[in-house]
Design a protein around this motif. Structure first.
Motif, PDB file in Angstrom:
ATOM      1  N   VAL A  10       1.095  -1.301   0.245  1.00  0.00           N
ATOM      2  CA  VAL A  10       0.126  -0.513   0.070  1.00  0.00           C
ATOM      3  C   VAL A  10       0.739   1.027   0.292  1.00  0.00           C
ATOM      4  CG1 VAL A  10      -1.722  -1.173   1.602  1.00  0.00           C
ATOM      5  CG2 VAL A  10      -0.403   0.114   2.438  1.00  0.00           C
ATOM      6  N   ALA A  11       2.174   1.206   0.044  1.00  0.00           N
ATOM      7  CA  ALA A  11       2.940   1.769  -0.010  1.00  0.00           C
ATOM      8  C   ALA A  11       2.878   3.490  -0.724  1.00  0.00           C
ATOM      9  CB  ALA A  11       4.885   1.496   0.122  1.00  0.00           C
ATOM     10  N   PRO A  12       2.656   2.668  -2.479  1.00  0.00           N
ATOM     11  CA  PRO A  12       3.169   4.317  -3.140  1.00  0.00           C
ATOM     12  C   PRO A  12       1.615   4.735  -2.984  1.00  0.00           C
ATOM     13  CG  PRO A  12       3.491   1.386  -3.755  1.00  0.00           C
ATOM     14  CD  PRO A  12       3.301   1.385  -2.473  1.00  0.00           C
ATOM     15  N   ALA A  13       0.781   3.406  -2.946  1.00  0.00           N
ATOM     16  CA  ALA A  13      -0.850   4.390  -3.032  1.00  0.00           C
ATOM     17  C   ALA A  13      -0.811   5.204  -2.161  1.00  0.00           C
ATOM     18  CB  ALA A  13      -2.290   3.680  -3.133  1.00  0.00           C
ATOM     19  N   LEU A  14      -0.514   5.366  -0.689  1.00  0.00           N
ATOM     20  CA  LEU A  14      -0.151   6.816   0.040  1.00  0.00           C
ATOM     21  C   LEU A  14       0.373   7.603   0.137  1.00  0.00           C
ATOM     22  CD1 LEU A  14      -0.824   3.673   3.564  1.00  0.00           C
ATOM     23  CD2 LEU A  14      -1.942   5.622   2.593  1.00  0.00           C
ATOM     24  N   GLU A  15       1.774   7.001  -0.666  1.00  0.00           N
ATOM     25  CA  GLU A  15       2.442   8.176  -0.284  1.00  0.00           C
ATOM     26  C   GLU A  15       1.922   9.222  -1.620  1.00  0.00           C
ATOM     27  OE1 GLU A  15       5.696   8.720   0.050  1.00  0.00           O
ATOM     28  OE2 GLU A  15       6.671   7.674   1.182  1.00  0.00           O
ATOM     29  N   GLY A  16       1.082   8.478  -2.915  1.00  0.00           N
ATOM     30  CA  GLY A  16       0.509   9.609  -3.703  1.00  0.00           C
ATOM     31  C   GLY A  16      -0.675  10.534  -3.641  1.00  0.00           C
ATOM     32  N   LEU A  17      -1.479   9.478  -2.240  1.00  0.00           N
ATOM     33  CA  LEU A  17      -2.352  10.500  -1.378  1.00  0.00           C
ATOM     34  C   LEU A  17      -1.659  11.554  -0.806  1.00  0.00           C
ATOM     35  CD1 LEU A  17      -4.944  10.530  -0.812  1.00  0.00           C
ATOM     36  CD2 LEU A  17      -5.042   9.236   0.685  1.00  0.00           C
ATOM     37  N   ALA A  18      -0.702  11.102  -0.289  1.00  0.00           N
ATOM     38  CA  ALA A  18       0.487  11.465   0.833  1.00  0.00           C
ATOM     39  C   ALA A  18       0.542  13.791   0.006  1.00  0.00           C
ATOM     40  CB  ALA A  18       0.909  11.792   1.335  1.00  0.00           C
ATOM     41  N   LEU A  60     -12.528   4.211   5.858  1.00  0.00           N
ATOM     42  CA  LEU A  60     -11.737   5.554   5.385  1.00  0.00           C
ATOM     43  C   LEU A  60     -10.995   6.087   6.862  1.00  0.00           C
ATOM     44  CD1 LEU A  60     -14.784   7.271   3.994  1.00  0.00           C
ATOM     45  CD2 LEU A  60     -12.820   6.506   3.178  1.00  0.00           C
ATOM     46  N   SER A  61     -11.300   4.915   8.076  1.00  0.00           N
ATOM     47  CA  SER A  61     -10.444   5.442   9.264  1.00  0.00           C
ATOM     48  C   SER A  61      -9.026   5.216   9.392  1.00  0.00           C
ATOM     49  CB  SER A  61     -11.321   4.909  10.514  1.00  0.00           C
ATOM     50  OG  SER A  61     -11.256   3.608  10.756  1.00  0.00           O
ATOM     51  N   ARG A  62      -9.057   3.906   8.738  1.00  0.00           N
ATOM     52  CA  ARG A  62      -7.918   2.910   8.466  1.00  0.00           C
ATOM     53  C   ARG A  62      -7.017   3.719   7.760  1.00  0.00           C
ATOM     54  NH1 ARG A  62      -6.798   1.911  13.067  1.00  0.00           N
ATOM     55  NH2 ARG A  62      -8.221   3.578  12.825  1.00  0.00           N
ATOM     56  N   VAL A  63      -7.114   4.369   6.282  1.00  0.00           N
ATOM     57  CA  VAL A  63      -6.755   4.854   4.914  1.00  0.00           C
ATOM     58  C   VAL A  63      -5.853   6.311   6.008  1.00  0.00           C
ATOM     59  CG1 VAL A  63      -7.432   6.249   3.417  1.00  0.00           C
ATOM     60  CG2 VAL A  63      -7.780   4.104   3.009  1.00  0.00           C
ATOM     61  N   ALA A  64      -6.942   6.857   6.610  1.00  0.00           N
ATOM     62  CA  ALA A  64      -6.206   8.182   7.154  1.00  0.00           C
ATOM     63  C   ALA A  64      -5.392   7.858   8.154  1.00  0.00           C
ATOM     64  CB  ALA A  64      -7.273   8.938   8.317  1.00  0.00           C
ATOM     65  N   ASP A  65      -6.068   6.502   8.820  1.00  0.00           N
ATOM     66  CA  ASP A  65      -4.696   6.086   9.568  1.00  0.00           C
ATOM     67  C   ASP A  65      -3.486   5.516   8.972  1.00  0.00           C
ATOM     68  OD1 ASP A  65      -2.928   4.703  13.024  1.00  0.00           O
ATOM     69  OD2 ASP A  65      -4.161   2.892  11.552  1.00  0.00           O
ATOM     70  N   GLY A  66      -3.235   5.087   8.103  1.00  0.00           N
ATOM     71  CA  GLY A  66      -2.068   4.889   7.290  1.00  0.00           C
ATOM     72  C   GLY A  66      -1.554   5.886   6.966  1.00  0.00           C
ATOM     73  N   LEU A  67      -1.739   6.998   6.520  1.00  0.00           N
ATOM     74  CA  LEU A  67      -1.406   8.151   5.931  1.00  0.00           C
ATOM     75  C   LEU A  67      -0.897   9.063   6.738  1.00  0.00           C
ATOM     76  CD1 LEU A  67      -2.051   9.953   3.768  1.00  0.00           C
ATOM     77  CD2 LEU A  67      -4.116  11.023   4.215  1.00  0.00           C
ATOM     78  N   ASP A  68      -1.250   9.572   7.996  1.00  0.00           N
ATOM     79  CA  ASP A  68      -0.744  10.122   8.904  1.00  0.00           C
ATOM     80  C   ASP A  68       0.634  10.045   9.138  1.00  0.00           C
ATOM     81  OD1 ASP A  68      -1.442   7.992  11.109  1.00  0.00           O
ATOM     82  OD2 ASP A  68      -2.413   8.450  11.939  1.00  0.00           O
ATOM     83  N   GLY A  69       1.039   8.568   9.031  1.00  0.00           N
ATOM     84  CA  GLY A  69       2.497   8.516   9.194  1.00  0.00           C
ATOM     85  C   GLY A  69       3.095   8.707   8.236  1.00  0.00           C
ATOM     86  N   VAL A  70       2.491   7.871   6.796  1.00  0.00           N
ATOM     87  CA  VAL A  70       3.452   8.671   5.720  1.00  0.00           C
ATOM     88  C   VAL A  70       3.410  10.048   5.371  1.00  0.00           C
ATOM     89  CG1 VAL A  70       3.048   8.370   2.747  1.00  0.00           C
ATOM     90  CG2 VAL A  70       2.672   6.944   4.598  1.00  0.00           C
TER      91      VAL A  70
END
Length: 203
Positions: A10-18, A60-70
């Motif tokens: 999921v790192a590439p997707a979260l990096e893109g979203l960040a 959606l909450s878990r997406v936010a949980d992954g996004l904050d650290g990224v």
């Protein structure tokens, strides 16, 4: 057990979203609080047996949980030092969301609360093991650095499995009690694994 592999996937997707949301007004702490609000909303929806809204809010909450650290690590690469307060807020928000979601599903399920109490006891054990280990590992120079704020001991049940199981009982609420019993056993075994591994690592 699946966290390391999941983070790579999921790192590439979260990096893109960040990169898309990286604006001065969008701070890692605010993303954490958004994830907390979404998670509590999921718990409330589950308590009212609104299973599909609960599932959407949970994911959606878990997406936010992954996004904050990224987002925090992205800011660190730009010269903004990482915040210990942010890591503290993140883990406390996670514990609140996990516990509230278990309670919400138990209430909405309408059957015996015993399996959900067992899950909460297992969560309590796991939380105690890795939080105590993280604190003592920091003090004794045995910190496990995987890019997160705290030193996490691996185990049979990790964040990925938690997201999947919580999603499963929102998808299959009629079987939520059975799923909870199985999950309590898995998380309990994981807690015992962490107790042994942490003790050995700190000796």
């Amino acid at each position: 057990m699946l966290d390391a592999r999941t983070r790579r996937l999921v790192a590439p997707a979260l990096e893109g979203l960040a990169a898309r949301v990286d604006r001065p007004a969008v701070t890692p702490d605010r993303v954490t609080l958004l994830g907390l609000a979404l998670g509590l909303g999921s718990a409330a929806a589950a308590a009212g047996a609104l299973w599909i809204p609960a599932l959407v809010l949970w994911l959606l909450s878990r997406v936010a949980d992954g996004l904050d650290g990224v987002l925090a690590r992205r800011r660190a690469r730009d010269g903004q030092p990482p915040s210990a307060a942010g890591g503290y807020l993140d883990i406390t928000a996670d514990f609140l969301v996990y516990g509230a979601t278990v309670a919400g599903v138990g209430i909405g399920y309408g059957g015996s609360l015993l399996p959900f109490v067992a899950v909460l006891v297992a969560y309590y054990l796991n939380g105690a093991t890795f939080l105590a280990f993280s604190s003592l590992a920091e003090r004794t120079g045995r910190r496990l650095d995987d890019g997160r704020s705290l030193s996490f001991l691996g185990g049979l049940a990790e964040g990925t499995e938690t997201v999947l199981v919580h999603s499963l009982w929102l998808l299959l609420p009629g079987s939520a009690g059975t799923i909870a019993w199985v999950w309590a056993a898995v998380v309990g075994v994981s807690g015992l694994q962490r107790m042994v591994a942490g003790h050995r690592a700190l000796r």
